[in-house]
Design a protein around this motif. Structure first.
Motif, PDB file in Angstrom:
ATOM      1  N   ALA A 170       6.673  -1.716  17.599  1.00  0.00           N
ATOM      2  CA  ALA A 170       6.638  -1.480  16.123  1.00  0.00           C
ATOM      3  C   ALA A 170       5.214  -1.531  16.022  1.00  0.00           C
ATOM      4  CB  ALA A 170       7.364  -2.539  15.031  1.00  0.00           C
ATOM      5  N   ARG A 171       4.992  -0.536  14.678  1.00  0.00           N
ATOM      6  CA  ARG A 171       3.643  -0.767  14.141  1.00  0.00           C
ATOM      7  C   ARG A 171       3.703  -0.805  12.551  1.00  0.00           C
ATOM      8  NH1 ARG A 171       2.116   5.097  12.866  1.00  0.00           N
ATOM      9  NH2 ARG A 171       3.899   6.380  13.136  1.00  0.00           N
ATOM     10  N   GLY A 172       2.492  -1.211  11.752  1.00  0.00           N
ATOM     11  CA  GLY A 172       2.651  -1.352  10.433  1.00  0.00           C
ATOM     12  C   GLY A 172       3.015  -0.194   9.588  1.00  0.00           C
ATOM     13  N   ALA A 173       3.479  -0.132   8.780  1.00  0.00           N
ATOM     14  CA  ALA A 173       3.481   0.874   7.794  1.00  0.00           C
ATOM     15  C   ALA A 173       2.419   1.522   7.270  1.00  0.00           C
ATOM     16  CB  ALA A 173       4.703   0.295   6.543  1.00  0.00           C
ATOM     17  N   PHE A 174       1.440   0.873   6.934  1.00  0.00           N
ATOM     18  CA  PHE A 174       0.198   1.619   6.688  1.00  0.00           C
ATOM     19  C   PHE A 174      -0.927   1.715   8.030  1.00  0.00           C
ATOM     20  CE2 PHE A 174       2.035   0.257   2.776  1.00  0.00           C
ATOM     21  CZ  PHE A 174       1.773   1.363   1.926  1.00  0.00           C
TER      22      PHE A 174
ATOM     23  N   ALA B 196      -6.924   0.560   3.471  1.00  0.00           N
ATOM     24  CA  ALA B 196      -5.425   0.376   3.759  1.00  0.00           C
ATOM     25  C   ALA B 196      -4.835  -0.510   2.704  1.00  0.00           C
ATOM     26  CB  ALA B 196      -4.964   0.113   5.209  1.00  0.00           C
ATOM     27  N   ALA B 197      -5.565  -1.927   2.569  1.00  0.00           N
ATOM     28  CA  ALA B 197      -4.873  -2.703   1.799  1.00  0.00           C
ATOM     29  C   ALA B 197      -5.001  -2.323   0.375  1.00  0.00           C
ATOM     30  CB  ALA B 197      -5.665  -4.120   1.906  1.00  0.00           C
ATOM     31  N   ARG B 198      -5.949  -1.840  -0.044  1.00  0.00           N
ATOM     32  CA  ARG B 198      -6.160  -1.042  -1.560  1.00  0.00           C
ATOM     33  C   ARG B 198      -5.216  -0.031  -1.611  1.00  0.00           C
ATOM     34  NH1 ARG B 198     -11.670   1.431  -3.819  1.00  0.00           N
ATOM     35  NH2 ARG B 198     -12.412  -0.661  -4.547  1.00  0.00           N
ATOM     36  N   ALA B 199      -5.157   0.726  -0.712  1.00  0.00           N
ATOM     37  CA  ALA B 199      -3.982   1.924  -0.835  1.00  0.00           C
ATOM     38  C   ALA B 199      -2.646   1.148  -0.980  1.00  0.00           C
ATOM     39  CB  ALA B 199      -4.148   3.066   0.311  1.00  0.00           C
ATOM     40  N   GLN B 200      -2.245   0.388  -0.278  1.00  0.00           N
ATOM     41  CA  GLN B 200      -0.977  -0.309  -0.520  1.00  0.00           C
ATOM     42  C   GLN B 200      -0.745  -0.883  -1.910  1.00  0.00           C
ATOM     43  OE1 GLN B 200      -0.106  -3.375   2.389  1.00  0.00           O
ATOM     44  NE2 GLN B 200       2.117  -3.453   1.737  1.00  0.00           N
ATOM     45  N   GLN B 201      -1.846  -1.383  -2.188  1.00  0.00           N
ATOM     46  CA  GLN B 201      -1.732  -2.083  -3.805  1.00  0.00           C
ATOM     47  C   GLN B 201      -1.630  -1.055  -4.728  1.00  0.00           C
ATOM     48  OE1 GLN B 201      -4.787  -2.035  -6.048  1.00  0.00           O
ATOM     49  NE2 GLN B 201      -3.480  -2.743  -7.701  1.00  0.00           N
ATOM     50  N   LEU B 202      -2.227   0.054  -4.782  1.00  0.00           N
ATOM     51  CA  LEU B 202      -2.054   1.149  -5.518  1.00  0.00           C
ATOM     52  C   LEU B 202      -0.622   1.770  -5.361  1.00  0.00           C
ATOM     53  CD1 LEU B 202      -5.398   2.946  -4.999  1.00  0.00           C
ATOM     54  CD2 LEU B 202      -4.824   1.520  -7.054  1.00  0.00           C
ATOM     55  N   PHE B 203      -0.158   1.889  -4.351  1.00  0.00           N
ATOM     56  CA  PHE B 203       1.195   2.539  -4.055  1.00  0.00           C
ATOM     57  C   PHE B 203       2.145   1.565  -4.828  1.00  0.00           C
ATOM     58  CE2 PHE B 203       5.245   2.367  -1.835  1.00  0.00           C
ATOM     59  CZ  PHE B 203       5.305   3.736  -1.731  1.00  0.00           C
ATOM     60  N   VAL B 204       1.945   0.222  -4.695  1.00  0.00           N
ATOM     61  CA  VAL B 204       2.868  -0.701  -5.352  1.00  0.00           C
ATOM     62  C   VAL B 204       2.704  -0.789  -6.789  1.00  0.00           C
ATOM     63  CG1 VAL B 204       3.385  -3.369  -5.557  1.00  0.00           C
ATOM     64  CG2 VAL B 204       3.215  -2.398  -3.256  1.00  0.00           C
ATOM     65  N   GLU B 205       1.503  -0.527  -7.356  1.00  0.00           N
ATOM     66  CA  GLU B 205       1.281  -0.662  -8.654  1.00  0.00           C
ATOM     67  C   GLU B 205       2.090   0.656  -9.246  1.00  0.00           C
ATOM     68  OE1 GLU B 205      -2.240   0.362 -11.489  1.00  0.00           O
ATOM     69  OE2 GLU B 205      -2.781  -0.985  -9.863  1.00  0.00           O
ATOM     70  N   GLU B 206       1.923   1.585  -8.810  1.00  0.00           N
ATOM     71  CA  GLU B 206       2.510   2.983  -9.465  1.00  0.00           C
ATOM     72  C   GLU B 206       4.007   2.821  -8.983  1.00  0.00           C
ATOM     73  OE1 GLU B 206       1.116   5.369 -11.111  1.00  0.00           O
ATOM     74  OE2 GLU B 206      -0.900   4.675 -10.741  1.00  0.00           O
ATOM     75  N   VAL B 207       4.613   2.410  -7.972  1.00  0.00           N
ATOM     76  CA  VAL B 207       6.041   2.323  -7.991  1.00  0.00           C
ATOM     77  C   VAL B 207       6.539   1.280  -9.045  1.00  0.00           C
ATOM     78  CG1 VAL B 207       8.034   1.453  -6.353  1.00  0.00           C
ATOM     79  CG2 VAL B 207       6.200   2.784  -5.680  1.00  0.00           C
TER      80      VAL B 207
END
Length: 82
Positions: free
Chosen positions: A34-38, A44-55
């Protein structure tokens, strides 16, 4: 057993866990490849936070899904490596 899964793949190979979990050996095989989703990049951590926020905004009805996806693209694109 009922909380988060083990933090190390090697834990899935422990006889005690295998005895308690019918899928432990299968999970070990899957996680070994396996590998990480991001992907690992500096933001990457900031991108993930922005993704979650918008969703979340879309789920709460404060944005349409189309607008949320557009915002994700606009906000995450500058964070990606050149």
């Amino acid at each position: 057993m009922n909380g988060n899964g083990p933090a190390r793949v090697s834990t899935f190979l422990e006889p005690e866990l295998i005895a308690k979990s019918a899928v432990a050996s299968v999970e070990a095989k899957v996680l070994a490849n396996a590998r990480g989703a991001f992907p690992p990049f500096a933001e990457a951590a900031r991108a993930q936070q922005l993704f979650v926020e918008e969703v979340q905004l879309a789920v709460l009805g404060r944005k349409t899904p189309k607008d949320a996806v557009a915002a994700i693209l606009a906000r995450v694109q500058p964070l990606l490596p050149a």
